[in-house]
Design a protein around this motif. Structure first.
Motif, PDB file in Angstrom:
ATOM      1  N   ALA C  89       0.835  -1.203   0.000  1.00 37.50           N
ATOM      2  CA  ALA C  89       0.000   0.000   0.000  1.00 37.50           C
ATOM      3  C   ALA C  89       0.869   1.252   0.000  1.00 37.50           C
ATOM      4  CB  ALA C  89      -0.939  -0.011   1.213  1.00 37.50           C
ATOM      5  N   GLU C  92       2.579   1.648  -3.386  1.00 40.06           N
ATOM      6  CA  GLU C  92       1.601   2.144  -4.350  1.00 40.06           C
ATOM      7  C   GLU C  92       1.379   3.643  -4.171  1.00 40.06           C
ATOM      8  OE1 GLU C  92      -2.064  -0.531  -5.626  1.00 40.06           O
ATOM      9  OE2 GLU C  92      -2.597   0.772  -3.963  1.00 40.06           O
TER      10      GLU C  92
ATOM     11  N   GLY D 130      -3.935   1.229  -6.963  1.00 40.09           N
ATOM     12  CA  GLY D 130      -4.779   1.804  -5.916  1.00 40.09           C
ATOM     13  C   GLY D 130      -5.392   0.729  -5.036  1.00 40.09           C
ATOM     14  N   GLY D 131      -5.381  -0.497  -5.543  1.00 36.76           N
ATOM     15  CA  GLY D 131      -6.050  -1.580  -4.831  1.00 36.76           C
ATOM     16  C   GLY D 131      -5.379  -1.943  -3.509  1.00 36.76           C
ATOM     17  N   PHE D 132      -4.058  -1.840  -3.473  1.00 36.34           N
ATOM     18  CA  PHE D 132      -3.367  -2.140  -2.214  1.00 36.34           C
ATOM     19  C   PHE D 132      -3.728  -1.110  -1.145  1.00 36.34           C
ATOM     20  CE2 PHE D 132      -0.051  -4.431  -4.864  1.00 36.34           C
ATOM     21  CZ  PHE D 132      -0.337  -5.697  -4.371  1.00 36.34           C
ATOM     22  N   ILE D 133      -3.780   0.144  -1.572  1.00 34.55           N
ATOM     23  CA  ILE D 133      -4.170   1.193  -0.608  1.00 34.55           C
ATOM     24  C   ILE D 133      -5.593   0.931  -0.130  1.00 34.55           C
ATOM     25  CG2 ILE D 133      -4.500   3.677  -0.241  1.00 34.55           C
ATOM     26  CD1 ILE D 133      -2.488   4.163  -2.538  1.00 34.55           C
ATOM     27  N   ALA D 134      -6.468   0.648  -1.099  1.00 38.14           N
ATOM     28  CA  ALA D 134      -7.870   0.405  -0.743  1.00 38.14           C
ATOM     29  C   ALA D 134      -8.003  -0.731   0.266  1.00 38.14           C
ATOM     30  CB  ALA D 134      -8.676   0.092  -2.010  1.00 38.14           C
ATOM     31  N   TRP D 136      -5.722  -1.811   2.342  1.00 36.84           N
ATOM     32  CA  TRP D 136      -5.064  -1.427   3.605  1.00 36.84           C
ATOM     33  C   TRP D 136      -5.981  -0.552   4.461  1.00 36.84           C
ATOM     34  CZ3 TRP D 136      -1.374  -2.931   6.682  1.00 36.84           C
ATOM     35  CH2 TRP D 136      -0.767  -2.052   7.573  1.00 36.84           C
TER      36      TRP D 136
END
Lengths: 217, 217, 217, 217
Positions: C89, C92, D130-134, D136
């Motif tokens: 995260a 990213e 963006g998916g990893f941030i989402a 997390w």
């Protein structure tokens, strides 16, 4: 204040007001924590001499060092004879209750106690007229012999040798306390010898292997 | 530096470097004068506790106060029994050699020594395991009785009463030294009782007539 | 402040006041600009170890580096399994949102995480009792084999080899992220390996062609 | 240096040279002690954001704080599912190996991670885009509901509420670790919530009883 006024007291109170302004108020959180108890990691044994205040020379924070001060920074050896053993009590408190990690014995230059030990000028005086000092610095008698043999009893060289030897005597006496020597051998407690030279303001640290004191850069 | 490193030593040395920069170098003239000798006008007897450093609380200059520190700021009474009487030696040095004009005994709140005197929790322990502390604070036994009678042995009220009583014990014991009582009666020496309350950082001074400690404004 | 006092908190707050005096007030303009957003050009991935703070070692300004810190400065490989992937995260965020130009992975000497990876002393322990660390440093298992083959599992030489290999593992894992490898191949992103030797305070930079770490002069 | 030159690297190396001059050389003794091991008493969990470096905001010495930094200063709850749990590993290291006394979770204003949690602007994006941030910041989903209910999903008020709520989520998750909650209940470990407001540079500390964050004076 309804006590007898004096310039001495006035000076202390003025200093106390500076402490309130600079040492207390901006450090509220530290003092709030210290209210709960002390956790010093170091014990310092230093001389009562007005020129060698450990808190000033090491610029410590409140709560950082547990301090014993007496004439010539002496530690009497472990002995269980009756009587009030002030240094032993403080040592016990620091090591057993507070569990300090380090004990620093700090001697200093121009030490009146060491000088009297060297010259023995007070030998034979009555208690209250020099006799208490004479008895106290008897603790240096063993170390004195070697100093006198090498340097005589007069002069700055002999005095400094006596002052440095005094630090080693206190370290040796510290190690006669079973709790100290045991914790030291287990690596839980470190003993240090130090020397503050009033003439040039340099702090020296003892290397016990070589026996030499070297200035901190 | 070829001694065993530790964070404790590092912290002291870093403080020493601040002292060199701020406390020594800009005050060269004062230190040059102090090289010739000390002339403190005040002796302070305070506790070894890490939170009550007299040099910090009174924000003194180097050379200003001659300091004894031990557990609970005790002064044993004048006695000529054999042994190493550390406080007596320091007192003799301050009064007879340095001719101080004032002696301040400063007690403090949350004093571990006074608390142990009150609870007698260390009574009967071996030397090195609490016995030295127990013997030392026996000096408070006389005062303890009245405190316990009024306040019991537990709680902050009883502890504070013991702490304040301890200052009075040390003052009384100071006056058993002939040189002290004689100089005091001739107006050459003033004795003071003081108390530093760790909980709110307020210094109190004792009015010996009323027996009350009042905060310095 | 109505939270439980502690010396730890007091120390942090005193440091914060120094920051206000020295790091905030004189740099108002910088902070005003940073209020609008951050534009760091570098991401640093470093160990949580208290001795290797990237902001201190690189003496950066506020806003200059985006920092991930975890045990042993690890980067897990790109994987889309369910779960909370913290490093992914952050990566990213740094690469896609902030568009940093450079990513530095900084390992260090005396790393407890790398040592545990080497000795596998925590293998098989329960989560919360060492098991989380063991699972985390499994990331080094591949690199470990070669290290052990060459240097065994004990001694400073083996440990250092593990520490240096760890940096290479994190760099390799970074390149498993499509966005990283694509930007790198287009010359828009540079990856660096670095190593801070606690024993002598020297920063080393990895030459990926030779595989060698060399000290910065 | 035979690695690819860049302004970013040049800037880091210049900073490193300042560190050598000011942070290493004059503090030799501290670094010599740190060579033997670290003994931080505090763990800080903070955001990777380039503007909120804990070592700068708390002006700490090397060795003083063990630091985890990730997006939004998150702590996932205790879970024993397979996978590499970076924060759990660091927490285990700090609490079980280093035995820190205090854990500080520090959130901050203008946090991009918290904003994304609030707006859910990244929901449904692919990992790496963006998916990893989402994934997390899903950790904030529970707290988000209440924030949105009170403040909606837009505007500084809603964002700040999300940032403050995030600190409380991490504290609550910390307490799901048995070792943390047990040590806290025994008084051996203190948890703190803090918040650094980038807009005015003020540090706030959480009073967990009232749930309010108040600025440190």
């Amino acid at each position: 204040m309804n006590t007898k006024p004096s310039l001495e007291l006035a000076s202390l109170i003025e200093g106390y007001r500076r402490f309130r302004a600079n040492g207390w108020n901006p450090r509220r959180e530290r003092w709030a924590a210290l209210r709960e108890g002390q956790e010093p990691r170091v014990m310092v044994i230093a001389c009562s001499d007005s020129r060698v205040d450990p808190a000033q020379i090491f610029d410590v924070d409140p709560g950082q060092i547990f301090v014993v001060r007496n004439v010539a920074a002496m530690v009497p050896p472990f002995e269980t004879s009756p009587g009030h053993h002030g240094v032993s009590a403080a040592l016990e408190f620091a090591v057993q209750v507070l569990r300090v990690r380090e004990i620093v014995v700090m001697g200093h230059g121009m030490c009146g106690g060491c000088k009297a030990a060297l010259t023995q000028e007070l030998a034979g005086t009555e208690p209250g007229k020099g006799g208490f000092i004479a008895d106290w610095i008897e603790l240096l008698d063993g170390a004195r012999e070697e100093v006198v043999h090498k340097h005589g009893t007069q002069g700055r060289e002999a005095e400094k040798a006596m002052e440095l030897a005094g630090v080693k005597v206190s370290l040796a006496n510290l190690r006669t306390f079973p709790c100290v020597s045991e914790l030291e051998s287990r690596g839980k407690l470190t003993l240090r010898g130090a020397f503050f030279a009033i003439s040039d303001g340099l702090l020296h640290v003892l290397d016990e292997e070589s026996g030499e004191f070297s200035p901190v850069e």
